[in-house]
Design a protein around this motif. Structure first.
Motif, mmCIF file in Angstrom:
data_model
loop_
_atom_site.group_PDB
_atom_site.id
_atom_site.type_symbol
_atom_site.label_atom_id
_atom_site.label_comp_id
_atom_site.label_asym_id
_atom_site.label_seq_id
_atom_site.Cartn_x
_atom_site.Cartn_y
_atom_site.Cartn_z
ATOM 1 N N GLY A 211 14.539 -1.777 -21.016
ATOM 2 C CA GLY A 211 14.389 -0.333 -20.970
ATOM 3 C C GLY A 211 13.091 0.149 -21.566
ATOM 4 O O GLY A 211 12.122 -0.594 -21.647
ATOM 5 N N THR B 69 15.853 3.678 -24.521
ATOM 6 C CA THR B 69 16.638 3.877 -23.310
ATOM 7 C C THR B 69 17.000 2.502 -22.767
ATOM 8 O O THR B 69 16.137 1.779 -22.275
ATOM 9 C CB THR B 69 15.860 4.671 -22.249
ATOM 10 O OG1 THR B 69 15.412 5.908 -22.817
ATOM 11 C CG2 THR B 69 16.719 4.951 -21.034
ATOM 12 N N GLU B 70 18.264 2.131 -22.868
ATOM 13 C CA GLU B 70 18.720 0.850 -22.332
ATOM 14 C C GLU B 70 19.056 1.045 -20.859
ATOM 15 O O GLU B 70 19.820 1.940 -20.494
ATOM 16 C CB GLU B 70 19.953 0.367 -23.083
ATOM 17 C CG GLU B 70 20.471 -0.950 -22.539
ATOM 18 C CD GLU B 70 21.835 -1.306 -23.090
ATOM 19 O OE1 GLU B 70 22.105 -2.503 -23.194
ATOM 20 O OE2 GLU B 70 22.625 -0.398 -23.406
ATOM 21 N N VAL B 71 18.468 0.215 -20.013
ATOM 22 C CA VAL B 71 18.676 0.286 -18.574
ATOM 23 C C VAL B 71 19.457 -0.945 -18.138
ATOM 24 O O VAL B 71 19.106 -2.067 -18.499
ATOM 25 C CB VAL B 71 17.331 0.343 -17.817
ATOM 26 C CG1 VAL B 71 17.556 0.396 -16.314
ATOM 27 C CG2 VAL B 71 16.504 1.523 -18.285
ATOM 28 N N GLN C 229 22.051 4.018 -17.555
ATOM 29 C CA GLN C 229 21.249 4.012 -18.779
ATOM 30 C C GLN C 229 22.054 4.578 -19.937
ATOM 31 O O GLN C 229 22.941 5.406 -19.738
ATOM 32 C CB GLN C 229 19.983 4.875 -18.618
ATOM 33 C CG GLN C 229 19.071 4.450 -17.527
ATOM 34 C CD GLN C 229 17.813 5.310 -17.434
ATOM 35 O OE1 GLN C 229 16.806 4.810 -17.035
ATOM 36 N NE2 GLN C 229 17.849 6.569 -17.794
ATOM 37 N N THR D 153 14.850 10.491 -18.025
ATOM 38 C CA THR D 153 13.709 9.630 -18.324
ATOM 39 C C THR D 153 12.903 10.340 -19.397
ATOM 40 O O THR D 153 12.242 11.349 -19.119
ATOM 41 C CB THR D 153 12.837 9.382 -17.080
ATOM 42 O OG1 THR D 153 13.638 8.784 -16.062
ATOM 43 C CG2 THR D 153 11.665 8.464 -17.417
#
Length: 184
Positions: free
Chosen positions: A50, A64-66, A83, A106
């Motif tokens: 992320g 931000t973990e994706v 996310q 985002t």
């Protein structure tokens, strides 16, 4: 000074630390480094993929973990991947989840006083451009209160409290074309 293959590196406002995500044979891993001659590892955040945005006044930042899409998906890159948002505390060397569903957001940057954030928000679907994988998504640049972004406030309420800065544009696309930087 040093070469390191990294995805989405982010240097702290004081220039003393760097957050990097690297690919390894075991998968991707995120880590925090001191920007010294040895590029010293301070902490490992595990197998995160992320983006990282440093706070300007307070320690740490927002990660931000994706969840990456499987590479075999026909419509990969057409639907936003799931996310979640985490706050990184460098003193405790821990991260705590602040928003479970952050798929529409985002985060581009925090204001110099860390009270606001520039955020591209997915604001809906564009039914004028139907394709094989369905209608495309639209995104719009907003100023959002940091506390609202880092809460479980429903997206509709967050949109109502935020300030839109630009017209909607297709997603994926030039997500930050209207953003240059914060004035200090």
């Amino acid at each position: 000074m040093r070469t390191l293959s990294a995805e989405g590196p982010a240097v702290s406002p004081d220039g003393g630390h760097a957050f990097v995500t690297t690919s390894t044979p075991q998968g991707r891993k995120a880590s925090l480094h001191t920007l010294d001659d040895a590029f010293t590892l301070e902490a490992s955040l595990g197998a995160f993929t992320g983006r990282f945005n440093w706070y300007n006044q307070r320690p740490g930042g927002l990660f931000t973990e994706v969840t990456p899409e499987p590479p075999t998906t026909e419509c990969a890159g057409v639907t936003p991947p799931p996310q979640r948002l985490y706050r990184w505390d460098p003193h405790a060397r821990t991260h705590s989840r602040v928003r479970q569903d952050a798929t529409p957001f985002t985060v581009l940057a925090f204001s110099p006083d860390d009270t606001q954030a520039l955020v591209n928000i997915l604001v809906g679907r564009d039914d004028s451009q139907p394709g094989f994988c369905g209608e495309g998504w639209l995104q719009r640049l907003h100023v959002v209160q940091r506390d609202d972004l880092e809460s479980d406030l429903p997206m509709e309420q967050l949109l109502a409290k935020s300030t839109p800065l630009a017209p909607s544009t297709p997603w994926p696309g030039p997500s930050s074309s209207s953003y240059i930087g914060w004035l200090r």
